[in-house]
Design a protein around this motif. Structure first.
Motif, PDB file in Angstrom:
ATOM      1  N   ALA A 228       0.837  -1.200   0.000  1.00 13.30           N
ATOM      2  CA  ALA A 228       0.000   0.000   0.000  1.00 13.30           C
ATOM      3  C   ALA A 228       0.872   1.249   0.000  1.00 13.30           C
ATOM      4  O   ALA A 228       2.041   1.197   0.352  1.00 13.30           O
ATOM      5  N   SER A 229       0.275   2.368  -0.424  1.00  8.59           N
ATOM      6  CA  SER A 229       1.024   3.612  -0.318  1.00  8.59           C
ATOM      7  C   SER A 229       0.084   4.770  -0.021  1.00  8.59           C
ATOM      8  O   SER A 229      -1.080   4.764  -0.427  1.00  8.59           O
ATOM      9  N   VAL A 230       0.618   5.765   0.702  1.00  9.57           N
ATOM     10  CA  VAL A 230      -0.193   6.907   1.088  1.00  9.57           C
ATOM     11  C   VAL A 230       0.696   8.121   1.314  1.00  9.57           C
ATOM     12  O   VAL A 230       1.850   7.998   1.720  1.00  9.57           O
ATOM     13  N   SER A 231       0.137   9.287   0.995  1.00 17.13           N
ATOM     14  CA  SER A 231       0.814  10.544   1.310  1.00 17.13           C
ATOM     15  C   SER A 231      -0.095  11.324   2.241  1.00 17.13           C
ATOM     16  O   SER A 231      -1.260  11.551   1.943  1.00 17.13           O
ATOM     17  N   TYR A 232       0.421  11.702   3.383  1.00 16.15           N
ATOM     18  CA  TYR A 232      -0.397  12.316   4.424  1.00 16.15           C
ATOM     19  C   TYR A 232       0.152  13.703   4.732  1.00 16.15           C
ATOM     20  O   TYR A 232       1.359  13.881   4.915  1.00 16.15           O
ATOM     21  N   LEU A 233      -0.730  14.691   4.782  1.00 14.43           N
ATOM     22  CA  LEU A 233      -0.291  16.056   5.053  1.00 14.43           C
ATOM     23  C   LEU A 233      -0.867  16.530   6.369  1.00 14.43           C
ATOM     24  O   LEU A 233      -2.034  16.317   6.667  1.00 14.43           O
ATOM     25  N   SER A 264       3.966  14.558   5.588  1.00 18.90           N
ATOM     26  CA  SER A 264       4.474  15.929   5.444  1.00 18.90           C
ATOM     27  C   SER A 264       3.807  16.851   6.456  1.00 18.90           C
ATOM     28  O   SER A 264       2.613  16.734   6.715  1.00 18.90           O
ATOM     29  N   THR A 265       4.582  17.758   7.011  1.00 20.45           N
ATOM     30  CA  THR A 265       4.068  18.671   8.021  1.00 20.45           C
ATOM     31  C   THR A 265       4.473  20.100   7.680  1.00 20.45           C
ATOM     32  O   THR A 265       5.629  20.338   7.337  1.00 20.45           O
ATOM     33  N   VAL A 266       3.520  21.013   7.767  1.00 21.94           N
ATOM     34  CA  VAL A 266       3.887  22.423   7.819  1.00 21.94           C
ATOM     35  C   VAL A 266       3.351  22.938   9.140  1.00 21.94           C
ATOM     36  O   VAL A 266       2.159  22.856   9.405  1.00 21.94           O
ATOM     37  N   GLN A 267       4.233  23.405   9.987  1.00 21.83           N
ATOM     38  CA  GLN A 267       3.824  23.791  11.336  1.00 21.83           C
ATOM     39  C   GLN A 267       4.038  25.282  11.517  1.00 21.83           C
ATOM     40  O   GLN A 267       5.151  25.782  11.399  1.00 21.83           O
ATOM     41  N   ASN A 268       2.961  25.996  11.779  1.00 24.05           N
ATOM     42  CA  ASN A 268       3.051  27.443  11.973  1.00 24.05           C
ATOM     43  C   ASN A 268       2.190  27.871  13.141  1.00 24.05           C
ATOM     44  O   ASN A 268       1.330  28.725  13.041  1.00 24.05           O
ATOM     45  N   TRP A 269       2.432  27.251  14.273  1.00 26.91           N
ATOM     46  CA  TRP A 269       1.679  27.653  15.454  1.00 26.91           C
ATOM     47  C   TRP A 269       2.232  28.939  15.988  1.00 26.91           C
ATOM     48  O   TRP A 269       3.340  29.362  15.674  1.00 26.91           O
ATOM     49  N   TYR A 270       1.444  29.519  16.887  1.00 26.60           N
ATOM     50  CA  TYR A 270       1.830  30.798  17.461  1.00 26.60           C
ATOM     51  C   TYR A 270       3.159  30.666  18.217  1.00 26.60           C
ATOM     52  O   TYR A 270       3.336  29.782  19.056  1.00 26.60           O
ATOM     53  N   ALA A 271       4.095  31.553  17.873  1.00 29.61           N
ATOM     54  CA  ALA A 271       5.458  31.415  18.383  1.00 29.61           C
ATOM     55  C   ALA A 271       5.752  32.310  19.574  1.00 29.61           C
ATOM     56  O   ALA A 271       6.866  32.373  20.052  1.00 29.61           O
ATOM     57  N   GLY A 272       4.747  33.010  20.070  1.00 25.78           N
ATOM     58  CA  GLY A 272       5.004  33.977  21.129  1.00 25.78           C
ATOM     59  C   GLY A 272       5.372  35.307  20.507  1.00 25.78           C
ATOM     60  O   GLY A 272       5.642  35.394  19.315  1.00 25.78           O
ATOM     61  N   GLU A 303       9.117  23.542   9.841  1.00 30.10           N
ATOM     62  CA  GLU A 303       8.781  24.002  11.187  1.00 30.10           C
ATOM     63  C   GLU A 303       9.081  25.487  11.277  1.00 30.10           C
ATOM     64  O   GLU A 303      10.232  25.892  11.271  1.00 30.10           O
ATOM     65  N   THR A 304       8.036  26.298  11.349  1.00 32.64           N
ATOM     66  CA  THR A 304       8.289  27.739  11.425  1.00 32.64           C
ATOM     67  C   THR A 304       7.674  28.351  12.666  1.00 32.64           C
ATOM     68  O   THR A 304       8.023  29.457  13.038  1.00 32.64           O
ATOM     69  N   GLY A 305       6.747  27.665  13.299  1.00 32.68           N
ATOM     70  CA  GLY A 305       6.034  28.257  14.432  1.00 32.68           C
ATOM     71  C   GLY A 305       6.472  27.672  15.754  1.00 32.68           C
ATOM     72  O   GLY A 305       7.521  27.051  15.861  1.00 32.68           O
ATOM     73  N   SER A 306       5.656  27.878  16.773  1.00 33.23           N
ATOM     74  CA  SER A 306       5.860  27.407  18.140  1.00 33.23           C
ATOM     75  C   SER A 306       6.974  28.155  18.856  1.00 33.23           C
ATOM     76  O   SER A 306       7.996  28.482  18.261  1.00 33.23           O
TER      77      SER A 306
END
Lengths: 478, 449
Positions: A228-233, A264-272, A303-306
């Protein structure tokens, strides 16, 4: 730094707003009672309650780790609300019935769910404050036998699958935060790709943290059967709050023979803010198990946030001929701290791994790459290549590299390279004389620097990530 | 019969009236006192400490040790001769079980402006008061630098050595003195009675503009177990050049812990080659601080291990000032069930702009039971910096083996030849020809060539 640039650097967080939805909330603090309440609220079977309690009891015996290169005030685990859910409304038949406020939130984030879903062919499983309220494209996926739903649903509908795989990659006793998550996780995503099925579309989940002080404890489990194969965002944004929020998720991937999982992850949570007040603590345990022969797991993260990012998406390469990949861009600005990297554990024969990490630090931030490449005694013919590049913008930030290489097999090859560079006056001058202003020049240099990672992102994400980095870094050089 | 030993953790703190360390003046006594306090305060490191993660000193720490060697017969000239260096003729100090052996030493051919004396002599001059018996210049340098660089307050083994400050070598080169040959500091252990704990100390001060080559060598004459805990401090003056060769050839029963702290002043150049061949367990911490603008450091290391040997090398290149440059090559060859650890840390402090640093670490695994742990570590706090590191761990190159096979070399022979060549790259960087030849022969013998 020029005034214009200064202004750009200090741009406020564009996604800072609070949606007012009535929450059903657990009392502050953690005890067996709270865990029983969470379990009861979700109508869980007994084995899952036992799973939670076992994790909690083990968690009580553990101490918080201190080896990481980040610092924060001590976290009071009794001052966190471990459960909050939007009040259940009547069953939803279509998107129109979704809480309009909820939809508005996504509009503001620029995620027009239905539009995006139909136009881009992306099925979006929306997680809003720990409970899934809408799932699209479910029927289409069901046709080929793919299960894509929230963990809670999966526990009800496919308990045997959840029971078989949950905790098999990240055991409840794995580490302090994984144990905490195992005890109190509220929801998350579950993906199951049956034997021989190639998932016809990219699966995507948008997480959103809401309700002040509610730590989020998601749990994601992805299982790909033979062939099987999958791409998860996974993409994240969060509203602006002053109180630090703890986010301790667990992500488990299982790939059987010849299976292929791309996460795949794009993370842009509030960084303070620029003085480091507020922001999300992102302490996540992500691990993939290449259990089958010739299986493959690939992690890509931006990873741009937090306020603090602390995670090591890892691959355990158990099956002979399996391979693991890790592509990462971590950007820190102002007072942000990041200690991120990966672990590649080679157990099977002829296993391969590749690591490409790009760290960008600006402001007064601290950005560390920490990685482990371990070649076990049984991993004949194992091969690893790692590349860690850092870029510093300004002279008050730091860039660190802590790679651990452990090799116990003479028939293997491990290579690691790291470089550090900066955006130089000469480069900017060169662009200037070609008529490109500093802003654009920086954006181009950064995108060139990160290209090795961006090419591994799905298209929509690549566009988003490019824009995001440009936005985050505008004005950092002067 | 020897007296009962002292348990390891109390080695620093037990009162030993016969140790001459304190001298008369208040200065060395004060340092010894605070080192003793530090050693009493600091816990013995365990693998739970990040810096000792792969090296467990439990075997070493559970022993009891004797601290005072019984004066034994000095080794004969025949035993000593093969250990000496032609380049250092008339410029050597020899120590037996940690104690200065004047009869074996020879400082007759020292260049003008170079002082080479035993630390025990310097301490006996009474640094606090008059230096009527001694040499005021040397005394002043010792006073200025001894125990000032090694940071014993935070390190158990340095504290232990400093608490037992007694003997060792002091080498001082005056301003603009250029020494053609080498200075040889030879620390021999007889291991009688066993187990013996030895605390050698070295201080090298290269004055402004001087050029100096020093060979610091630790070797065993017997087979019995010795715990050597050596501390060296090197001070490289402005525009001075110091070549430092450190050679560890203890016997396979012994433990060797070494510390070397180096401070380089403006435009100073420090080049070191550290070779670890012996000991059951060895650990070397080489901390180099670039303390002046334009300082240069060049560190090379080689660990050549087999059987159950364990060797751990921690280096720190601390770029504290602008325009510094550093180069590093570390190699390890592991055969049998041996275990090599390399932790190479490069620190670029906020003011150290325009630093240029490059590090290479290469491990060669020859056996399925051998293990290499490498951790090249960069910590960068300045933005205008060139810093790079590379690390590889692997086996002999298939193409190279094939090439030699195509030239008719048997596979076993080809492997030995390539292994030798791998190690030789570091050995050949030693600036003392006779030592290169001797080590090359030793490596060849070990590879079975």
């Amino acid at each position: 730094m020029s005034a214009v640039l200064q202004q750009l650097v200090s741009q406020p967080y564009k996604h800072g707003f609070v949606t007012d939805i009535e929450s059903e909330t657990a009392p502050r603090g953690l005890s067996e009672d709270v865990i029983r309440m969470i379990s009861a609220k979700k109508g869980e079977p007994d084995w899952l309650l036992q799973f939670r309690l076992e994790a909690y009891r083990h968690w009580l015996t553990m101490t918080e780790p201190t080896w990481q290169n980040v610092s924060h005030p001590p976290i009071d685990y009794q001052d966190i609300i471990y459960y909050s859910a939007p009040k259940p409304k009547k069953k939803l038949a279509s998107m129109d019935e979704v809480d309009p406020e909820l939809l508005k939130t996504f509009e503001k984030l620029g995620v027009p769910m239905h539009e995006r879903a139909s136009l881009a062919g992306v099925a979006v499983d929306v997680i809003f404050d720990s409970v899934s309220v809408a799932t699209t494209y479910k029927a289409k996926l069901a046709e080929v036998g793919i299960i894509f739903c929230s963990i809670s649903e999966a526990v009800h509908d496919h308990p045997e699958l959840v029971r078989k795989y949950m905790g098999s990659v990240v055991p409840t006793s794995d580490n302090f935060y994984a144990a905490l998550n195992s005890a109190v996780f509220t929801d998350g995503s579950f993906v199951f790709i049956p034997k021989g099925v190639k998932c016809p579309m990219d699966l995507s989940t948008y997480f959103r943290i809401n309700t002040q002080d509610s730590g989020q404890f998601e749990r994601t489990l992805i299982v790909a059967e033979e062939g099987a194969s999958v791409s998860y965002l996974e993409g994240c944004t969060a509203p602006k709050f002053d109180t630090n929020q703890l986010h301790a998720a667990v992500v488990e991937l299982v790939a059987l023979d010849d299976a292929d999982i791309k996460y795949s992850t794009v993370q842009n949570w509030y960084a303070g803010d620029e003085n480091g007040v507020g922001g999300i603590y992102n302490f996540v345990t992500k691990r993939g198990l290449c259990q089958g022969r010739n299986s493959k797991i690939s992690w890509t993260q931006v990873e741009t946030g937090s306020a603090i990012t602390w995670k090591y998406p890892s691959c355990v390469l158990l099956g002979d001929g399996s391979s693991g990949e890790f592509y990462s861009v971590a950007l820190t600005n102002h007072m942000q701290q990041a200690d991120t990297g990966t672990k590649m554990i080679h157990v099977g024969k002829n296993t391969r791994s590749k690591i490409v990490s790009k760290g960008i630090s600006a402001g007064r931030s601290s950005n560390s790459y920490r990685g482990l490449v371990k070649i076990g005694a049984s991993a004949d013919g194992a091969r690893n290549y790692s590349q860690c590049d850092s870029m510093l913008i300004g002279d008050r930030c730091s860039a660190n590299t802590f790679p651990y290489l452990t090799v116990q097999n003479p028939a293997s090859i491990v290579e690691h390279e790291a470089t550090t560079s900066k955006i130089g006056e000469e480069q900017l001058f060169y662009f200037a004389q070609r008529g490109v202003d500093a802003e654009q020049a920086i954006s181009m240099i950064i995108n060139g620097f990160c290209r090795d990672v961006f090419i591994h992102l799905p298209m929509e994400f690549a566009v988003e990530a490019t824009k995001l980095l440009g936005l985050k870094l505008e004005g950092s050089v002067g | 019969m020897s007296a009962p030993g002292i348990p390891f953790p109390s080695l620093a703190t037990v009162a030993l009236p016969e140790v001459p360390a304190a001298g008369s003046g208040d200065w060395p006594a004060r340092i010894v006192e605070s080192a003793r306090a530090a050693a009493g305060r600091l816990p013995v490191p365990t693998p739970r400490d990040e810096d000792w993660r792969f090296t467990d000193v439990a075997q070493l720490a559970k022993q009891s040790y004797l601290v005072e060697a019984v004066p034994s017969d000095l080794p004969s000239a025949e035993v000593l001769r093969p250990l000496l260096l032609d380049e250092a003729d008339g410029a050597r100090l020899v120590f037996i079980d940690g104690r200065f052996a004047p009869a074996l030493s020879d400082t007759g051919a020292l260049a003008a402006g170079v002082r080479l004396v035993a630390l025990s002599d310097v301490l006996s001059w009474g640094l606090g008061g008059s230096t009527a018996d001694g040499d005021a210049g040397t005394a002043a340098e010792v006073r200025a630098h001894l125990a000032r660089h090694v940071g014993f307050e935070a390190d158990f083994f340095s504290a232990l050595n400093t608490a037992r400050l007694g003997d060792g070598a002091v080498l001082v080169a005056d301003r603009d003195v250029q020494v053609a040959g080498a200075v040889h500091l030879l620390f021999l252990s007889t291991g009688r009675p066993a187990p013996l704990a030895i605390q050698p100390r070295v201080l090298v001060v290269a004055g402004a503009g001087s050029e100096l080559t020093v060979v610091e060598e630790y070797a065993a004459l017997g087979e019995s177990m010795v715990f050597t805990n050596a501390v060296a401090e090197c001070v490289v003056g402005p525009n001075a050049s110091l070549h430092h060769v450190r050679l560890q050839r203890e016997n396979r029963a012994s433990f060797h812990v070494g510390r070397c702290a180096v401070s380089i002043a403006r435009d100073g150049r420090y080049r070191s080659v550290s070779v670890n061949i012996g000991a059951r367990l060895s650990r070397l911490d080489l901390n180099v601080t670039l303390n002046g603008q334009g300082a240069q450091a060049h560190l090379d290391g080689l660990a050549l291990l087999d059987a159950r040997q364990h060797s751990d090398s921690h280096t720190l290149l601390d770029h504290a000032t602008p325009d510094g440059s550093s180069r590093q090559l570390h190699k390890c060859v592991c055969d049998g069930g041996s275990h090599a650890v390399f932790n190479g840390r490069i620190l670029v402090r906020p003011d150290a702009q325009r630093t240029d640093s490059a590090q290479q670490s290469r491990g060669l695994l020859l056996s399925p039971k051998a293990q290499v742990n490498a951790k090249p570590q960069l910590e960068i706090f300045a933005d205008d910096v060139k810093a790079a590191h590379g690390a590889t761990v692997g086996q002999l190159d298939g193409d190279e083996l094939f090439y030699l096979a195509s030239r008719g070399l048997p596979a076993a022979q080809a492997r030995k030849l390539l292994t030798y060549a791998f190690a030789a790259e570091v050995i050949e960087r030693i600036p003392v020809r006779s030592l290169v030849a001797r080590l090359a022969a030793q490596v060849m013998a070990r590879s079975g060539l």
